[in-house]
Design a protein around this motif. Structure first.
Motif, short mmCIF file in Angstrom:
data_model
loop_
_atom_site.label_atom_id
_atom_site.label_comp_id
_atom_site.label_asym_id
_atom_site.label_seq_id
_atom_site.Cartn_x
_atom_site.Cartn_y
_atom_site.Cartn_z
N GLY A 196 0.81 -1.22 0.00
CA GLY A 196 0.00 0.00 0.00
C GLY A 196 0.84 1.26 0.00
N SER A 197 1.97 1.23 0.70
CA SER A 197 2.78 2.45 0.85
C SER A 197 3.83 2.62 -0.24
CB SER A 197 3.47 2.43 2.21
OG SER A 197 4.30 1.30 2.33
N LEU A 198 4.10 1.56 -1.05
CA LEU A 198 5.15 1.68 -2.08
C LEU A 198 4.79 2.69 -3.17
CD1 LEU A 198 6.58 -1.91 -2.65
CD2 LEU A 198 7.79 0.12 -1.83
N MET A 251 7.60 9.68 -4.54
CA MET A 251 8.71 10.55 -4.10
C MET A 251 9.74 10.71 -5.21
SD MET A 251 9.52 9.68 -0.12
CE MET A 251 9.10 7.95 -0.04
N VAL A 252 10.05 9.61 -5.89
CA VAL A 252 10.99 9.68 -7.02
C VAL A 252 10.38 10.52 -8.14
CG1 VAL A 252 12.30 8.35 -8.71
CG2 VAL A 252 11.94 7.43 -6.40
N GLY A 253 9.10 10.27 -8.43
CA GLY A 253 8.42 11.06 -9.45
C GLY A 253 8.36 12.53 -9.10
N ALA A 254 8.16 12.83 -7.80
CA ALA A 254 8.10 14.23 -7.36
C ALA A 254 9.44 14.93 -7.56
CB ALA A 254 7.71 14.28 -5.89
N ILE A 255 10.55 14.23 -7.26
CA ILE A 255 11.88 14.82 -7.46
C ILE A 255 12.10 15.17 -8.92
CG2 ILE A 255 14.36 14.34 -7.34
CD1 ILE A 255 13.74 12.56 -4.90
N ALA A 256 11.64 14.28 -9.80
CA ALA A 256 11.84 14.50 -11.23
C ALA A 256 10.82 15.44 -11.84
CB ALA A 256 11.79 13.15 -11.95
N SER A 257 9.65 15.57 -11.22
CA SER A 257 8.52 16.25 -11.85
C SER A 257 8.81 17.69 -12.23
CB SER A 257 7.30 16.20 -10.92
OG SER A 257 7.55 16.89 -9.70
N GLY A 258 9.42 18.43 -11.32
CA GLY A 258 9.67 19.84 -11.60
C GLY A 258 10.58 20.05 -12.80
N GLN A 259 11.67 19.29 -12.86
CA GLN A 259 12.62 19.45 -13.96
C GLN A 259 12.02 18.95 -15.28
OE1 GLN A 259 15.50 21.20 -13.61
NE2 GLN A 259 14.53 21.54 -11.62
N ILE A 260 11.28 17.85 -15.23
CA ILE A 260 10.63 17.35 -16.44
C ILE A 260 9.65 18.39 -16.97
CG2 ILE A 260 9.04 15.62 -17.37
CD1 ILE A 260 10.27 13.62 -15.41
N ALA A 261 8.84 18.96 -16.06
CA ALA A 261 7.84 19.95 -16.46
C ALA A 261 8.49 21.23 -16.98
CB ALA A 261 6.93 20.28 -15.28
N GLU A 262 9.68 21.56 -16.50
CA GLU A 262 10.38 22.75 -16.96
C GLU A 262 10.98 22.56 -18.35
OE1 GLU A 262 10.59 25.95 -15.39
OE2 GLU A 262 8.91 24.85 -14.52
N TYR A 302 4.89 -5.29 -5.88
CA TYR A 302 5.73 -4.17 -5.45
C TYR A 302 6.23 -3.36 -6.63
CZ TYR A 302 5.83 -6.57 -0.90
OH TYR A 302 5.48 -7.17 0.29
N MET A 303 6.69 -4.05 -7.68
CA MET A 303 7.19 -3.34 -8.86
C MET A 303 6.09 -2.50 -9.50
SD MET A 303 8.86 -4.85 -12.37
CE MET A 303 7.28 -5.47 -12.97
N GLY A 304 4.89 -3.09 -9.64
CA GLY A 304 3.78 -2.36 -10.23
C GLY A 304 3.39 -1.14 -9.42
N ARG A 305 3.39 -1.31 -8.10
CA ARG A 305 3.01 -0.20 -7.22
C ARG A 305 4.03 0.94 -7.30
NH1 ARG A 305 -1.99 1.06 -5.18
NH2 ARG A 305 -1.89 1.82 -3.05
N LEU A 306 5.32 0.59 -7.39
CA LEU A 306 6.36 1.61 -7.52
C LEU A 306 6.21 2.39 -8.83
CD1 LEU A 306 9.50 -0.31 -6.22
CD2 LEU A 306 8.59 1.81 -5.25
N THR A 356 0.98 6.18 5.50
CA THR A 356 0.35 4.96 5.01
C THR A 356 1.11 3.71 5.47
OG1 THR A 356 1.55 5.20 2.91
CG2 THR A 356 -0.71 6.00 2.99
N MET A 357 2.42 3.83 5.65
CA MET A 357 3.21 2.69 6.13
C MET A 357 2.90 2.39 7.59
SD MET A 357 5.37 0.48 5.06
CE MET A 357 6.38 -0.81 5.78
N THR A 358 2.62 3.42 8.35
CA THR A 358 2.41 3.23 9.79
C THR A 358 0.94 3.11 10.18
OG1 THR A 358 2.42 5.64 10.15
CG2 THR A 358 4.53 4.46 10.36
#
Length: 484
Positions: free
Chosen positions: A88-90, A96-107, A139-143, A435-437
Motif C-alpha cells: 500500500g505504501s510503495l 517521491m521519485v516522481g516528485a523529485i523528477a517532476s519539476g525538472q521534467i515539467a520545466e 511491489y514493482m507495479g506499485r512503484l 500509510t506505512m504506519t
C-alpha cells in the motif's frame, strides 16, 4: 546547437496540438472547426481542465485500490499484514521519485510532455499488478504507478493554475482534487463487483485516454513565455481566452513577470534563502505536509479495515459510501473556493477535521472498555462511523484540495520547477510514513492513532491562521510579486 535551441527542439512534439493551435487573432477567419468550438475562452479552459483531470483520476484510483482489494490479495498471494502495508505504501515511494523528477521534467519539456511521460509507467504498473503471481510483481507495479502519480500530482495543479483566468482559478484548480476523489470512489465502487486483477486492468483506462487527448489541448502559455517562445505563448493564450478576446493586458503582465524573474536563470538551493523564495516554499511545504499528517490517506487506504474494527458488517459498502460523500463534498468546495476564499475554507476544514478525529478517538477508546455483546458497543461503532464521515467531509472542504492549489499559485515562475519538486516530494514522503504506519498504529491502538491525527489537525488551524495568505481574485503575477 545552443541550450535554447535544444530546449525548443525537445519541446516541439509537446507544443502543437492541432492545426488551430498556432493561430493568432489575425488568422481567426481561417479557424478550423475545433477553433470555432473554442471561440468562447471559458469553454476552452474547462475542456483543457477536464482532459488533464484524467491524471488525478488515475491518482485517486491508485489511492483507493488497496482498500477493497486487501482481503483478496492477502488471501491469494498469502501476504502478511506488514507485507500488504508495504504494498500500500510503495506507491508513495515511487511518487517521491516522481516528485523529485517532476519539476525538472515539467520545466524542460512542458506540462503536457510531463503528463505523457507520467502515463506510461502507470499503464505498465497496473499490468504488473494484474498479472502478479507473487509479491515482487505487486511491489514493482506499485512503484511504477507511484512514479507516474508523483509527476501527475505536481504537474496537473500547476498546468490548471497557469491556464485559468483569475476569477475561475480556484474553482478550476479544485477540479484536481475532485478528480482524485472520483478516482478513489471508482476504485471502491468497481472493487465491489470485480476481483483485484480485473480492477487493476480497469486502472489502465484513465491514462490510456489521457495520452491521445493531450494532443488536442494547448501548452501552458506561462511555460511557453518562460522558454522564450513568444509566438506560441500568445497563440496558446488566445486559444484559452477565446479568439474574440483582447489578451494584450495579460500578455504584457506575463512578459513583465518573466522578464523580472529571469526566464533562464539557474536556481540553486542557496537561492532559496531569499525571503521571496523561502517564504512561499515554506507555506507550500507546510500545507502539503500537514495535509498528510492529518492521517487522511491512512484512513482512505485502509478504510475497510477501520470500518470492520468499528463493528460495521458491510465494510466495503460503507467505504463506497465514504467515497461518494467525499466526491460530493469536494464538488461543493469547487463551487465555494472562489467565493469564500482559500484561507477561510482551510480554517473551517482543519477545525472540522480536528473535531471529527477527536470524536473517532473517543469512540474507539470507549469501545475498548465495553463488551462486544453490549448494545453500547454497536453505538460506539456508529459514533466512529459518523466521525469518519465528518472527517472526510471536513477534509474535502479544504485540506484535500486547497494545499495543491495554493502551492501552484504562490511559487514564483523561475523556481517553480525546483521548489515544486521539493514541496511535492515532502508531501509524498509524509504520505509514505503515514500509510506505512497507519495499519500498524491502528493495530496498536485505534484511539491513540486518531488522537495523534487530531493534534496535527489542530496545529494546522494555527498554521493557516498565522502564515497562509489569501490568493482569491489575484493574478499569479500579483501573488508572487507580494513576496518580494
Amino acid at each position: 546547437m545552443s541550450f535554447r535551441d535544444e530546449t525548443e527542439d525537445l519541446s516541439k512534439p509537446f507544443l502543437h496540438t492541432g492545426s488551430w493551435y498556432r493561430m493568432g487573432s489575425r488568422q481567426s477567419s481561417a479557424m478550423s472547426s475545433s477553433a470555432q468550438f473554442l471561440r468562447d475562452g471559458s469553454i476552452s479552459v474547462v475542456l483543457c481542465v477536464l482532459i488533464v483531470a484524467l491524471g488525478p483520476i488515475q491518482f485517486g484510483f491508485t489511492c483507493g485500490y488497496s482498500s477493497p482489494t486487501q482481503a483478496e490479495i492477502v488471501k491469494d498471494l498469502k501476504l502478511s499484514v506488514s507485507e500488504f502495508s508495504l504494498f500500500g505504501s510503495l506507491s508513495n515511494v515511487g511518487a517521491m521519485v516522481g516528485a523529485i523528477a517532476s519539476g525538472q521534467i515539467a520545466e524542460y519539456i512542458g506540462r503536457k510532455g510531463s503528463l505523457m511521460i507520467a502515463a506510461i509507467p502507470n499503464i505498465i504498473g497496473w499490468l504488473a499488478i494484474s498479472f502478479a503471481t507473487d509479491s515482487s510483481f505487486l511491489y514493482m507495479g506499485r512503484l511504477l504507478e507511484g512514479f507516474g502519480v508523483g509527476i501527475i500530482s505536481y504537474t496537473v495543479p500547476v498546468y490548471i493554475a497557469e491556464i485559468s483566468p483569475q476569477n475561475m482559478r480556484g474553482s478550476l484548480g479544485s477540479v484536481n482534487q475532485l478528480a482524485v476523489t472520483i478516482g478513489i470512489m471508482l476504485a471502491y465502487l468497481l472493487g465491489l463487483f470485480v476481483n483485484w486483477r480485473v480492477l487493476a486492468i480497469l486502472g489502465i483506462l484513465p491514462c490510456t485516454v489521457l495520452i491521445p487527448a493531450l494532443f488536442f489541448i494547448p501548452e501552458s502559455p506561462r511555460w511557453l513565455a518562460k522558454m522564450g517562445m513568444t509566438e506560441d505563448f500568445e497563440a496558446s493564450l488566445q486559444v484559452l481566452r477565446g479568439f474574440g478576446t483582447d489578451i494584450s493586458i495579460e500578455v504584457n503582465e506575463i512578459k513583465r513577470s518573466v522578464a523580472s524573474t529571469g526566464k533562464r536563470t539557474t536556481i540553486r538551493f542557496s537561492d532559496l534563502k531569499r525571503k521571496r523564495y523561502w517564504f512561499p516554499l515554506t507555506i507550500g511545504i507546510g500545507l502539503l505536509v500537514l495535509q498528510q499528517l492529518s492521517g487522511i490517506n491512512g484512513v482512505l487506504f485502509y478504510s475497510s479495515n477501520i470500518f470492520t474494527s468499528a463493528g460495521v458488517s458491510s465494510s466495503n459498502v460503507a467505504t463506497l459510501g465514504l467515497g461518494i460523500i467525499q466526491v460530493i463534498a469536494t464538488g461543493i468546495t469547487t463551487w465555494l473556493v472562489d467565493k469564500a476564499g482559500r484561507r477561510l475554507l482551510l480554517i473551517v476544514s482543519s477545525s472540522g477535521m480536528t473535531l471529527s478525529l477527536v470524536l473517532v478517538a473517543i469512540a474507539f477508546y470507549l469501545e475498548g472498555v465495553v463488551s462486544e455483546d453490549s448494545h453500547l458497543y454497536s453505538m460506539f461503532g456508529i459514533l466512529s462511523l459518523v466521525g469518519l464521515v465528518m472527517l472526510v467531509i471536513s477534509c474535502s472542504l479544504g485540506i484535500g484540495a486547497i494545499p495543491w492549489l495554493i502551492m501552484s499559485e504562490i511559487l514564483p515562475v523561475n523556481i517553480k520547477g525546483l521548489a515544486g519538486s521539493i514541496a511535492t516530494f515532502a508531501n509524498w514522503l509524509t504520505s509514505f510514513v503515514v500509510t506505512m504506519t497507519a495499519n500498524l498504529l491502528l493495530s496498536w491502538n485505534s484511539g491513540g492513532t486518531f488522537t495523534i491525527y487530531a493534534l496535527v489537525s489542530a496545529f494546522t488551524v494555527v498554521f493557516v491562521t498565522l502564515w497562509v495568505p489569501e490568493t482569491k481574485g489575484r493574478t499569479l503575477e500579483e501573488i508572487q510579486g507580494s513576496f518580494r
